[in-house]
Motif scaffolding. Structure first.
Motif, PDB file in Angstrom:
ATOM      1  N   UNK A  10       0.729  -1.814  -0.140  1.00 51.78           N
ATOM      2  CA  UNK A  10       0.078  -0.373   0.175  1.00 51.78           C
ATOM      3  C   UNK A  10       0.993   1.263  -0.382  1.00 51.78           C
ATOM      4  N   UNK A  11       1.834   1.462   0.425  1.00 52.66           N
ATOM      5  CA  UNK A  11       3.221   2.451   0.913  1.00 52.66           C
ATOM      6  C   UNK A  11       3.638   2.632  -0.369  1.00 52.66           C
ATOM      7  N   UNK A  12       4.119   1.486  -0.997  1.00 51.27           N
ATOM      8  CA  UNK A  12       4.598   1.942  -2.448  1.00 51.27           C
ATOM      9  C   UNK A  12       3.376   2.006  -3.584  1.00 51.27           C
ATOM     10  N   UNK A  13       2.115   1.604  -3.951  1.00 52.40           N
ATOM     11  CA  UNK A  13       1.332   2.468  -4.623  1.00 52.40           C
ATOM     12  C   UNK A  13       0.900   3.935  -3.987  1.00 52.40           C
ATOM     13  N   UNK A  14       1.011   3.807  -3.122  1.00 46.01           N
ATOM     14  CA  UNK A  14       0.799   5.348  -2.680  1.00 46.01           C
ATOM     15  C   UNK A  14       2.095   6.204  -3.207  1.00 46.01           C
ATOM     16  N   UNK A  15       3.239   5.888  -2.792  1.00 41.87           N
ATOM     17  CA  UNK A  15       4.150   6.495  -3.712  1.00 41.87           C
ATOM     18  C   UNK A  15       4.371   6.809  -4.702  1.00 41.87           C
ATOM     19  N   UNK A  16       3.659   6.069  -5.557  1.00 42.07           N
ATOM     20  CA  UNK A  16       3.144   5.790  -7.207  1.00 42.07           C
ATOM     21  C   UNK A  16       2.102   6.748  -7.428  1.00 42.07           C
ATOM     22  N   UNK A  17       1.325   6.486  -6.929  1.00 41.10           N
ATOM     23  CA  UNK A  17       0.136   6.991  -7.151  1.00 41.10           C
ATOM     24  C   UNK A  17       0.264   9.123  -6.817  1.00 41.10           C
ATOM     25  N   UNK A  18       0.880   9.096  -5.350  1.00 36.54           N
ATOM     26  CA  UNK A  18       1.206  10.711  -5.542  1.00 36.54           C
ATOM     27  C   UNK A  18       1.849  11.394  -7.715  1.00 36.54           C
ATOM     28  N   UNK A  19       2.923  10.659  -7.532  1.00 32.30           N
ATOM     29  CA  UNK A  19       3.172  10.984  -8.898  1.00 32.30           C
ATOM     30  C   UNK A  19       2.357  11.128  -9.931  1.00 32.30           C
ATOM     31  N   UNK A  20       1.340  10.675  -9.483  1.00 26.32           N
ATOM     32  CA  UNK A  20       0.119  10.514 -10.682  1.00 26.32           C
ATOM     33  C   UNK A  20      -0.681  11.544 -10.911  1.00 26.32           C
ATOM     34  N   UNK A  21      -1.369  11.934 -12.179  1.00 26.92           N
ATOM     35  CA  UNK A  21      -3.044  12.596 -12.056  1.00 26.92           C
ATOM     36  C   UNK A  21      -3.836  12.237 -13.154  1.00 26.92           C
ATOM     37  N   UNK A  22      -4.449  12.613 -12.371  1.00 24.85           N
ATOM     38  CA  UNK A  22      -6.075  11.663 -12.858  1.00 24.85           C
ATOM     39  C   UNK A  22      -7.512  13.343 -12.971  1.00 24.85           C
ATOM     40  N   UNK A  23      -7.953  13.027 -14.207  1.00 33.97           N
ATOM     41  CA  UNK A  23      -8.357  14.024 -14.475  1.00 33.97           C
ATOM     42  C   UNK A  23      -9.800  14.246 -14.666  1.00 33.97           C
ATOM     43  N   UNK A  24     -10.988  14.945 -14.413  1.00 32.85           N
ATOM     44  CA  UNK A  24     -12.464  13.886 -14.482  1.00 32.85           C
ATOM     45  C   UNK A  24     -12.596  15.603 -15.610  1.00 32.85           C
ATOM     46  N   UNK A  25     -13.209  15.221 -16.681  1.00 34.62           N
ATOM     47  CA  UNK A  25     -13.835  16.140 -17.634  1.00 34.62           C
ATOM     48  C   UNK A  25     -15.058  15.785 -18.536  1.00 34.62           C
ATOM     49  N   UNK A  26     -15.140  16.618 -19.076  1.00 35.06           N
ATOM     50  CA  UNK A  26     -16.574  16.633 -20.352  1.00 35.06           C
ATOM     51  C   UNK A  26     -17.363  17.541 -21.040  1.00 35.06           C
ATOM     52  N   UNK A  27     -18.171  17.251 -21.588  1.00 32.45           N
ATOM     53  CA  UNK A  27     -18.662  18.094 -22.592  1.00 32.45           C
ATOM     54  C   UNK A  27     -20.076  17.951 -22.424  1.00 32.45           C
ATOM     55  N   UNK A  28     -21.315  19.518 -22.009  1.00 29.93           N
ATOM     56  CA  UNK A  28     -22.555  19.353 -22.034  1.00 29.93           C
ATOM     57  C   UNK A  28     -22.903  20.052 -23.298  1.00 29.93           C
ATOM     58  N   UNK A  29     -24.008  19.086 -24.223  1.00 30.15           N
ATOM     59  CA  UNK A  29     -24.051  20.150 -25.390  1.00 30.15           C
ATOM     60  C   UNK A  29     -25.744  19.357 -25.573  1.00 30.15           C
ATOM     61  N   UNK A  30     -26.554  20.723 -25.899  1.00 26.90           N
ATOM     62  CA  UNK A  30     -27.926  20.393 -26.101  1.00 26.90           C
ATOM     63  C   UNK A  30     -28.683  21.699 -26.842  1.00 26.90           C
ATOM     64  N   UNK A  31     -29.143  21.080 -28.461  1.00 30.95           N
ATOM     65  CA  UNK A  31     -29.668  22.335 -28.918  1.00 30.95           C
ATOM     66  C   UNK A  31     -31.391  21.829 -29.210  1.00 30.95           C
ATOM     67  N   UNK A  32     -32.147  22.940 -29.768  1.00 29.33           N
ATOM     68  CA  UNK A  32     -33.681  23.642 -30.086  1.00 29.33           C
ATOM     69  C   UNK A  32     -33.746  23.327 -31.072  1.00 29.33           C
ATOM     70  N   UNK A  33     -34.561  22.553 -32.332  1.00 32.19           N
ATOM     71  CA  UNK A  33     -33.564  22.273 -33.858  1.00 32.19           C
ATOM     72  C   UNK A  33     -35.502  21.722 -34.093  1.00 32.19           C
ATOM     73  N   UNK A  34     -35.674  22.216 -34.839  1.00 32.67           N
ATOM     74  CA  UNK A  34     -36.876  21.985 -35.811  1.00 32.67           C
ATOM     75  C   UNK A  34     -36.143  21.459 -37.365  1.00 32.67           C
ATOM     76  N   UNK A  35     -36.455  20.096 -37.526  1.00 36.65           N
ATOM     77  CA  UNK A  35     -35.834  19.380 -38.464  1.00 36.65           C
ATOM     78  C   UNK A  35     -37.056  19.103 -39.603  1.00 36.65           C
ATOM     79  N   UNK A  36     -37.380  18.764 -40.939  1.00 33.39           N
ATOM     80  CA  UNK A  36     -38.024  18.642 -42.001  1.00 33.39           C
ATOM     81  C   UNK A  36     -37.059  17.894 -43.196  1.00 33.39           C
ATOM     82  N   UNK A  37     -37.821  16.244 -43.096  1.00 34.42           N
ATOM     83  CA  UNK A  37     -37.687  15.822 -43.711  1.00 34.42           C
ATOM     84  C   UNK A  37     -38.945  15.035 -45.365  1.00 34.42           C
ATOM     85  N   UNK A  38     -37.802  14.896 -46.335  1.00 28.61           N
ATOM     86  CA  UNK A  38     -39.038  14.656 -47.195  1.00 28.61           C
ATOM     87  C   UNK A  38     -38.245  13.382 -47.285  1.00 28.61           C
ATOM     88  N   UNK A  39     -38.680  12.076 -48.071  1.00 23.79           N
ATOM     89  CA  UNK A  39     -38.700  11.117 -48.972  1.00 23.79           C
ATOM     90  C   UNK A  39     -38.659  11.538 -50.199  1.00 23.79           C
TER      91      UNK A  39
END
Length: 352
Positions: A10-39
């Motif tokens: 556990x000590x070795x794992x902790x030493x390794x983790x201390x040298x690491x970087x972890x990032x939580x990230x994301x994108x939230x993208x929403x749009x209101x659309x009017x779509x007309x489809x003609x076959x």
């Protein structure tokens, strides 16, 4: 004795983790659309709806790296897509034709681990192909749902992120860089894509100039069926406007389709950008990658899009615009009317 050994681990794992970087990230993208489809039968349907990912696919993920010394780093990334309008997870996979479909995957967009250093970067797992890296690089109207490229081109219907893949990208040398990726196609059951996925790109960036070549080859159904995608992208930033264009080609078995697009970005001040694009394609490849029937005319598609994006901050922007695309009627389709798609949309994108 066992507890001492456990504490040491556990000590070795902790030493390794201390040298690491972890990032939580994301994108939230929403749009209101009017779509007309003609076959091709001339019947039209109009829908008002909230859509997910108008500019960027909604996603969240974890990424991290550990400095191993000597310029070498170990990296990982786990990324999942979702539909912000419903909250449902958005998966990808391959059907029997090798096309992306919804699936119940824990990290459907990307899941890989690898190394980076002076030699470049290596990734192992599920990630975007080398072809996908350049697919939207010079797509005007923000490479979004308002871009006609995604309604006109057939070379946008490739398998973007196959699993069981190896990926390598070089460092940049005098503006040049290159990437190769290979999906092993391990599943050999008759109902699944059992073929390989090979791709590469070469890119150059120098001052206002950007040029890229991308290629991807896919095989499925026991390597009986094949598809090849080629893309050439270029842009030139004049400062007052940015000119963009690309050429595409799809080959499915014995038929091919050629495509082109021209676009422009016009910055109006530091926050507002206007963009417009026109795209066209002609050839014997349908959107399902099936070739057209023998003796029938090539399929012709055209489209245009206009849009605007306003930055409220570095992470938040408003966007909106209009897109119209048309597929001309011929003997390949049931009906004598041109099929059309028209979309009005306004949206909000936030990155975290």
């Amino acid at each position: 004795m066992v507890h001492c050994q456990l504490r040491a681990v556990l000590a070795a794992s902790g030493a390794s983790f201390a040298q690491s970087s972890v990032t939580l990230y994301g994108i939230a993208d929403v749009y209101l659309g009017n779509t007309k489809l003609t076959g091709h039968d001339g019947v039209s349907t109009t829908t008002n709806s909230l859509g997910s990912g108008g500019v960027s696919t909604d996603r969240w993920g974890f990424k991290g790296s550990e400095d191993l010394g000597g310029g070498l780093k170990a990296n990982f990334l786990l990324e999942q897509g979702f539909n912000i309008d419903t909250g449902a997870a958005k998966g990808t996979g391959n059907n029997a034709a090798g096309l992306p479909v919804a699936g119940a995957q824990g990290f459907a967009r990307q899941s890989y681990v690898g190394f980076s250093g002076g030699f470049g970067e290596v990734k192992l797992g599920k990630m975007w192909t080398a072809f996908d890296d350049v697919n939207g690089a010079t797509d005007a109207v923000f490479d979004s749902a308002l871009s006609p490229m995604y309604y006109v081109f057939t070379s946008t219907n490739y398998n973007a992120n196959p699993g069981n893949s190896v990926y390598y990208t070089t460092p940049t040398f005098s503006g040049f860089s290159g990437t190769v990726s290979y999906g092993l196609g391990e599943n050999k059951t008759a109902a699944q894509n059992a073929g390989s996925n090979a791709a590469f790109n070469v890119q150059y960036t120098g001052g206002p100039v950007y040029v890229a070549l991308g290629y991807q080859s896919e095989k499925d159904n026991g390597n009986v069926s094949s598809r090849d995608f080629t893309r050439v992208n270029a842009s030139y930033d004049l400062g007052v406007v940015k000119l963009m264009g690309n050429l595409g080609r799809t080959k499915a078995n014995d038929k091919s389709t050629n495509e082109w697009q021209l676009g422009v970005d016009y910055p109006v001040g530091s926050a507002l950008t206007l963009s417009a694009s026109y795209a066209a394609s002609k050839g014997g490849v349908l959107t399902t990658f099936a070739p057209t029937a023998a003796g029938t005319a090539d399929v012709k598609r055209t489209g245009f899009g206009i849009g605007a994006s306003y930055s409220l901050s570095k992470r938040t922007s408003l966007y909106g615009g209009y897109m119209a695309a048309k597929e001309e009627a011929n003997a390949n389709f049931v009906g004598t009317a041109d099929a059309e798609t028209k979309l009005f949309a306004v949206g909000l994108r936030h990155a975290f």
